[in-house]
Design an enzyme around this catalytic site. Structure first.
Site, mmCIF file in Angstrom:
data_model
loop_
_atom_site.group_PDB
_atom_site.id
_atom_site.type_symbol
_atom_site.label_atom_id
_atom_site.label_comp_id
_atom_site.label_asym_id
_atom_site.label_seq_id
_atom_site.Cartn_x
_atom_site.Cartn_y
_atom_site.Cartn_z
ATOM 1 N N LYS A 272 0.822 -1.215 0.000
ATOM 2 C CA LYS A 272 0.000 0.000 0.000
ATOM 3 C C LYS A 272 0.860 1.271 0.000
ATOM 4 O O LYS A 272 0.352 2.352 -0.263
ATOM 5 C CB LYS A 272 -1.010 -0.005 1.156
ATOM 6 C CG LYS A 272 -0.426 0.116 2.538
ATOM 7 C CD LYS A 272 -1.552 0.150 3.574
ATOM 8 C CE LYS A 272 -0.988 0.321 4.983
ATOM 9 N NZ LYS A 272 -2.041 0.323 5.993
ATOM 10 N N ASP A 273 2.168 1.136 0.283
ATOM 11 C CA ASP A 273 3.070 2.299 0.237
ATOM 12 C C ASP A 273 3.599 2.581 -1.164
ATOM 13 O O ASP A 273 4.202 3.622 -1.407
ATOM 14 C CB ASP A 273 4.285 2.083 1.157
ATOM 15 C CG ASP A 273 3.917 2.051 2.632
ATOM 16 O OD1 ASP A 273 2.849 2.590 2.992
ATOM 17 O OD2 ASP A 273 4.697 1.479 3.423
ATOM 18 N N ARG B 64 -8.512 8.054 4.478
ATOM 19 C CA ARG B 64 -9.430 6.983 4.062
ATOM 20 C C ARG B 64 -10.177 6.414 5.272
ATOM 21 O O ARG B 64 -11.393 6.212 5.236
ATOM 22 C CB ARG B 64 -8.620 5.861 3.384
ATOM 23 C CG ARG B 64 -9.397 4.566 3.170
ATOM 24 C CD ARG B 64 -8.476 3.423 2.765
ATOM 25 N NE ARG B 64 -7.487 3.087 3.777
ATOM 26 C CZ ARG B 64 -7.727 2.308 4.824
ATOM 27 N NH1 ARG B 64 -8.913 1.793 5.028
ATOM 28 N NH2 ARG B 64 -6.765 2.041 5.700
ATOM 29 N N ARG B 65 -9.426 6.141 6.334
ATOM 30 C CA ARG B 65 -10.081 5.612 7.539
ATOM 31 C C ARG B 65 -11.009 6.659 8.151
ATOM 32 O O ARG B 65 -12.112 6.333 8.577
ATOM 33 C CB ARG B 65 -9.029 5.181 8.567
ATOM 34 C CG ARG B 65 -8.287 3.914 8.164
ATOM 35 C CD ARG B 65 -7.184 3.558 9.155
ATOM 36 N NE ARG B 65 -6.510 2.323 8.753
ATOM 37 C CZ ARG B 65 -5.207 2.093 8.933
ATOM 38 N NH1 ARG B 65 -4.443 3.004 9.491
ATOM 39 N NH2 ARG B 65 -4.677 0.949 8.555
ATOM 40 N N ARG C 235 0.485 10.169 13.750
ATOM 41 C CA ARG C 235 1.417 9.309 13.028
ATOM 42 C C ARG C 235 2.399 8.705 14.002
ATOM 43 O O ARG C 235 2.252 8.837 15.198
ATOM 44 C CB ARG C 235 2.091 9.983 11.843
ATOM 45 C CG ARG C 235 2.616 11.348 11.922
ATOM 46 C CD ARG C 235 3.461 11.631 10.681
ATOM 47 N NE ARG C 235 4.267 10.462 10.324
ATOM 48 C CZ ARG C 235 5.306 10.496 9.508
ATOM 49 N NH1 ARG C 235 5.659 11.618 8.949
ATOM 50 N NH2 ARG C 235 5.987 9.398 9.244
ATOM 51 N N ARG D 11 1.453 4.819 18.496
ATOM 52 C CA ARG D 11 0.006 4.959 18.292
ATOM 53 C C ARG D 11 -0.784 4.303 19.421
ATOM 54 O O ARG D 11 -1.712 4.895 19.960
ATOM 55 C CB ARG D 11 -0.380 4.375 16.930
ATOM 56 C CG ARG D 11 0.217 5.194 15.787
ATOM 57 C CD ARG D 11 -0.162 4.641 14.430
ATOM 58 N NE ARG D 11 0.556 5.379 13.390
ATOM 59 C CZ ARG D 11 0.044 5.665 12.204
ATOM 60 N NH1 ARG D 11 -1.159 5.279 11.876
ATOM 61 N NH2 ARG D 11 0.752 6.340 11.318
ATOM 62 N N CYS E 216 -2.066 9.406 -1.612
ATOM 63 C CA CYS E 216 -2.385 9.036 -0.233
ATOM 64 C C CYS E 216 -3.365 10.030 0.385
ATOM 65 O O CYS E 216 -4.085 9.723 1.303
ATOM 66 C CB CYS E 216 -1.081 9.055 0.553
ATOM 67 S SG CYS E 216 -1.029 7.997 1.977
#
Length: 319
Positions: free
Chosen positions: A81-82, A129-130, A151, A157, A244
């Site tokens: 996904k990166d 997105r989340r 981040r 986190r 992104c």
């Protein structure tokens, strides 16, 4: 092949080292050669800026790719996904191994599930997105949450929850699985609630395109179903021109009749980060047998989404 060690370029984070270690073992098995990890610091690792602001997808990948091109490492492992959607011609995406759990998960205080979060709960995530999908889901259930941009690595986190600064954080299941911390999850978010990032849970193994022997050896780790699925997802992303910073979720899964896989379903979502507007569509077709078929599945769904108003939601993209 000679006994010379293959050099695997990896980011230094705990998660990157864990997933690269797993790939190193697998590559050792198929090549019969030892594999050594070469740690590379990327701009995304040292910059404290918000991911969307420093250029999104490529920030963790560029330094690894430069090391490949310079011949300092033989191959590299990325979280798929990166990876930017355009593949450089001098590098081969040699293998996409079997995919991990694609879901997003909640790590909340007091073992709370998403449904149990109190009104006004502070939920941390670095992903627009989340945010878009969590806010939309909360809205549709008459709950108000506050999404907080964060981040940092997994420890950082989850630390926000333990310190009481946040009620919950949302992370990828795959990452927690790979570092052995899946037991800290308090709720697995169904893909029907939150579509993952394109390629989430999958790894990409990349090497120089002209190293035919290595390309062929690494190809043994490739899973054709995973590759077809992530190719369709990334094609959708590319066609929506979403870096992104634009909240795009996509997930392709296989629909089976008993043991026989009949079709592939691709779902896509794009939305405003506050969850006020989401464009969510899906399409189903034969399982793609070629790269081009997988690409066209993604492009067709993207065209439908754009026709349904997705283009108007792309305006917040920071160029």
């Amino acid at each position: 092949m000679s006994e010379q060690a293959l050099r695997l370029g990896t980011r230094r984070s705990k998660l990157a080292m864990a997933q690269s270690g797993q790939v190193a073992d697998a590559v050792s098995r198929v090549t019969g050669q030892p594999v050594e990890l070469v740690e590379i610091t990327t701009y995304g690792d040292v910059s404290r800026e918000n991911l969307a602001q420093i250029g999104g997808t490529g920030v963790f990948v560029t330094a690894l790719r430069e090391a490949l091109v310079r011949g300092e490492v033989d191959f590299a492992v990325h979280s798929l996904k990166d990876l930017p959607t355009a593949q450089p011609e001098n590098l081969a995406l040699a293998a996409v191994p079997v995919r991990e759990d694609v879901r997003d998960v909640l790590v909340a205080r007091d073992g709370l599930t998403f449904e149990q979060l109190p009104d006004g709960a502070r939920v941390g995530t670095g992903s627009p997105r989340r945010m878009a999908q969590l806010n939309a889901y909360a809205r549709s259930h008459g709950v108000s949450i506050e999404t907080v941009a964060i981040r940092g690595n997994v420890d950082t986190r989850i630390g926000y929850v333990h310190s009481g600064e946040l009620d919950a954080v949302v992370l990828a299941a795959a990452g927690l699985n790979r570092i052995g911390r899946i037991d800290e999850v308090t709720d697995f978010l169904s893909v029907d609630t939150v579509l993952p990032a394109p390629g989430q849970g999958a790894l990409a193994i990349e090497c120089a395109a002209d190293n035919a022997d290595l390309v062929a050896a690494l190809a043994e780790l490739d899973d054709p179903f995973t590759r077809a699925a992530v190719t369709a997802e990334r094609s959708l992303l590319a066609a929506l021109e979403a870096g992104c910073s634009a909240p795009v979720g996509a997930y392709a899964d296989l629909l089976a009749d008993g043991q026989i896989v009949k079709e592939m379903r691709l779902r896509g979502v794009v939305g405003m980060t506050d969850g006020s507007t989401l464009v969510q569509l899906s399409t189903t077709g034969p399982v793609p047998e070629t790269h081009d078929q997988a690409m066209s599945l993604g492009r067709e769904l993207a065209a439908e989404m754009l026709a349904k108003g997705a283009a108007g939601l792309m305006g917040e993209r920071a160029l």
